[in-house]
Write an enzyme that holds these catalytic residues in place. Structure first.
Site, PDB file in Angstrom:
ATOM      1  N   GLN A  43      -2.487  -2.392   7.612  1.00 33.10           N
ATOM      2  CA  GLN A  43      -2.835  -3.828   7.692  1.00 33.10           C
ATOM      3  C   GLN A  43      -3.788  -4.182   6.528  1.00 33.10           C
ATOM      4  OE1 GLN A  43      -3.333  -2.072  11.057  1.00 33.10           O
ATOM      5  NE2 GLN A  43      -1.144  -2.305  11.149  1.00 33.10           N
ATOM      6  N   GLY A  67       4.026  -1.028   8.711  1.00 29.93           N
ATOM      7  CA  GLY A  67       5.335  -0.701   8.140  1.00 29.93           C
ATOM      8  C   GLY A  67       5.160  -0.497   6.649  1.00 29.93           C
ATOM      9  N   HIS A  68       5.070   0.749   6.234  1.00 29.54           N
ATOM     10  CA  HIS A  68       4.857   1.044   4.814  1.00 29.54           C
ATOM     11  C   HIS A  68       6.185   1.446   4.173  1.00 29.54           C
ATOM     12  CE1 HIS A  68       0.316   1.830   5.626  1.00 29.54           C
ATOM     13  NE2 HIS A  68       0.668   0.570   5.734  1.00 29.54           N
ATOM     14  N   LYS A  88       0.829  -1.214   0.000  1.00 30.27           N
ATOM     15  CA  LYS A  88       0.000   0.000   0.000  1.00 30.27           C
ATOM     16  C   LYS A  88       0.859   1.258   0.000  1.00 30.27           C
ATOM     17  CE  LYS A  88      -2.054  -1.396   3.779  1.00 30.27           C
ATOM     18  NZ  LYS A  88      -1.528  -2.770   3.927  1.00 30.27           N
TER      19      LYS A  88
HETATM   20  P1  IMP Z   1      -0.811  -6.340  16.369  1.00 30.15           P
HETATM   21  O1  IMP Z   1      -1.470  -5.438  15.391  1.00 30.15           O
HETATM   22  O2  IMP Z   1       0.600  -5.961  16.690  1.00 30.15           O
HETATM   23  O3  IMP Z   1      -1.657  -6.551  17.596  1.00 30.15           O
HETATM   24  O4  IMP Z   1      -0.699  -7.809  15.698  1.00 30.15           O
HETATM   25  C1  IMP Z   1      -1.846  -8.598  15.383  1.00 30.15           C
HETATM   26  C2  IMP Z   1      -1.630  -9.342  14.081  1.00 30.15           C
HETATM   27  O5  IMP Z   1      -1.603  -8.408  13.007  1.00 30.15           O
HETATM   28  C3  IMP Z   1      -0.323 -10.112  14.002  1.00 30.15           C
HETATM   29  O6  IMP Z   1      -0.516 -11.267  13.215  1.00 30.15           O
HETATM   30  C4  IMP Z   1       0.606  -9.155  13.239  1.00 30.15           C
HETATM   31  O7  IMP Z   1       1.639  -9.844  12.565  1.00 30.15           O
HETATM   32  C5  IMP Z   1      -0.383  -8.548  12.270  1.00 30.15           C
HETATM   33  N1  IMP Z   1      -0.005  -7.212  11.793  1.00 30.15           N
HETATM   34  C6  IMP Z   1      -0.070  -6.045  12.459  1.00 30.15           C
HETATM   35  N2  IMP Z   1       0.356  -5.027  11.685  1.00 30.15           N
HETATM   36  C7  IMP Z   1       0.686  -5.566  10.513  1.00 30.15           C
HETATM   37  C8  IMP Z   1       1.172  -5.010   9.284  1.00 30.15           C
HETATM   38  O8  IMP Z   1       1.367  -3.802   9.123  1.00 30.15           O
HETATM   39  N3  IMP Z   1       1.385  -5.891   8.272  1.00 30.15           N
HETATM   40  C9  IMP Z   1       1.132  -7.218   8.391  1.00 30.15           C
HETATM   41  N4  IMP Z   1       0.668  -7.777   9.520  1.00 30.15           N
HETATM   42  C10 IMP Z   1       0.455  -6.959  10.564  1.00 30.15           C
END
Ligand code: IMP
Length: 423
Positions: free
Chosen positions: A223, A40-41, A16
């Protein structure tokens, strides 16, 4: 462009950042509306790589104002690091970034709580980014969160911060985890207040003023749909609404002001963290996509799980979000393959299904139904237009469009700004 929303249609990491960077050339305002620095973009400009976590990717375009909306959870220390890193890369931030006074804040105790909860889950852990995102949203919903507006009154802020820290300390103590010392935490957070408070404002007012004045606005999703707390593969999700409704609640904008929704998908699928992934590839096949696609998390560096394109989840994701068009990224990563597969349906306990189960147990029984596509074995990363793409790559993309029932507007064939085709 009017108001355009960019959303991930998979499990995040769809690319994105690059799509937003390209579209932001014509955007006056770029807005983040959910998530935090779990995102992380990555954007590559020439030889320089930028990784954005909280700050909208539009910051890389000098003409864009950037907003961190009320639906985002902001880690003050993470934000300051990000601002300083970008300023070191000659990106001017401070007069172009506003933080909503209604955005909730993330502190060290949220991160420790994230780790504690993951440990307690043992083998069923979510695999979070450990950025404290879930615990910060939990405090928001429990009505005990601390908001950016609180930064404006240091005495009151200190009272709320102390209360929250002591509350978390009691939980840490009960679980045999080390407690935080209020004085040393305050020493760290106090200078951050002075740094961030001037950026805090009523972004809902300024955003709606921009819309009234016909400014072009981009809403930057973080996400992806399958990590949405309502629509995703619960409980293996993040703690925010990554889907279209999150734009309205997380930015303070009415649905009538959203003119276009672009869904971003990779030409294959990846996922980081635990949870269902029907088309996941293992060993040689998975490793090859990971290495060629450089599939390592931009926030945590974790290797991403890799698999084939899943038309069942993507079609559902497009439906839920009213996606007008797709941006397909990383087509070039498939250039080396002999055969390319697409999942067109599922077999669940012997029954054919074209819908996505709600239950995690059902996911365990999915056998993907695959369609084979002929490979093209040539370099798509040099293509400048649809006509430059090999015939089999065109056929592959057309099939993705047919299966998801959404037209493709954009195809990305590499990380650089100019490696993009507008269809
Ligand atoms: P949290 O958002 O840190 O609570 O993580 C919850 C889930 O979302 C985990 O499986 C993370 O690896 C995933 N996740 C959170 N942010 C990202 C992102 O930016 N890209 C991919 N997966 C994400």
């Amino acid at each position: 462009m009017a108001s355009t929303v960019i959303l991930g249609m998979q499990w995040g990491d769809e690319g994105k950042g690059k799509i937003i960077d390209v579209l932001a050339e014509k955007a006056d305002v770029v807005v983040r509306f959910q998530g935090g620095n779990n995102a992380g973009h990555t954007v590559e400009i020439g030889e320089t790589k930028f990784v954005l976590h909280l700050i909208p990717s539009g910051i890389l375009r000098e003409g864009s104002q950037c907003i961190i909306g009320n639906g985002v959870v902001v880690d003050p220390m993470g934000l300051i690091n990000e601002i300083e890193e970008l300023e070191d890369q000659n990106i001017k931030i401070l007069d172009r970034l506003q933080i909503s006074n209604r955005a909730h804040l993330v502190f060290k105790f949220h991160k420790l709580m994230d780790g504690l909860k993951e440990n307690q889950l043992g083998g069923k852990m979510i695999g979070t980014t450990l950025r404290g995102i879930g615990p910060a949203y939990a405090d928001k919903i429990n009505r005990v969160g601390i908001r950016a507006d609180d930064l404006k009154n240091k005495a009151e802020f200190k009272e709320k911060f102390t209360f929250a820290l002591e509350h978390h300390n009691r939980i840490f103590e009960a679980n045999g985890t080390e407690k935080l010392d209020i004085n040393s935490e305050w020493e760290i957070i106090e200078p951050a207040i002075d740094y961030i408070a001037p950026l805090v404002s009523d972004t809902i007012a300024s955003l709606n003023r921009a819309i009234e004045n016909d400014k072009a606005v981009l809403f930057e999703g973080a996400q992806g749909v399958w990590l949405d707390v309502d629509h995703g593969t619960y409980p293996f999700v993040t703690s925010s609404n990554t889907t279209i409704g999150g734009v309205c609640t997380g930015a303070g904008v009415a649905p009538k002001h959203i003119n276009k929704v672009i869904g971003v998908v990779k030409a294959y699928t990846t996922r980081v963290g635990s949870g269902p992934f029907p088309t996941e590839l293992f060993e040689e096949a998975g490793n090859s996509l990971r290495e060629v696609g450089n599939e390592y998390g931009a926030t945590t560096g974790r290797p991403r799980r890799c698999g084939w394109f899943d038309a069942v989840t993507t079609k559902h994701a497009c439906l839920v979000n009213g996606v007008d068009s797709l941006a397909i990224t990383k087509l070039d990563v498939l250039d080396h393959l002999d055969v390319i597969k697409v999942c067109t349906g599922y077999k669940i306990k012997g029954e054919v299904s074209f819908s996505v189960p709600a239950s995690i147990d059902q996911f365990d029984h999915i056998e993907p139904i695959y369609e084979d596509h002929p490979s093209w074995k040539s370099n798509t990363s040099i293509a400048k237009s649809w006509n430059d793409l090999p015939h089999n790559a065109q056929k592959y993309l057309s099939r993705l469009s047919e299966l998801t029932n959404v037209k493709i507007d954009i195809v990305s064939v590499g990380p650089r700004r100019n490696q993009i085709l507008f269809i």
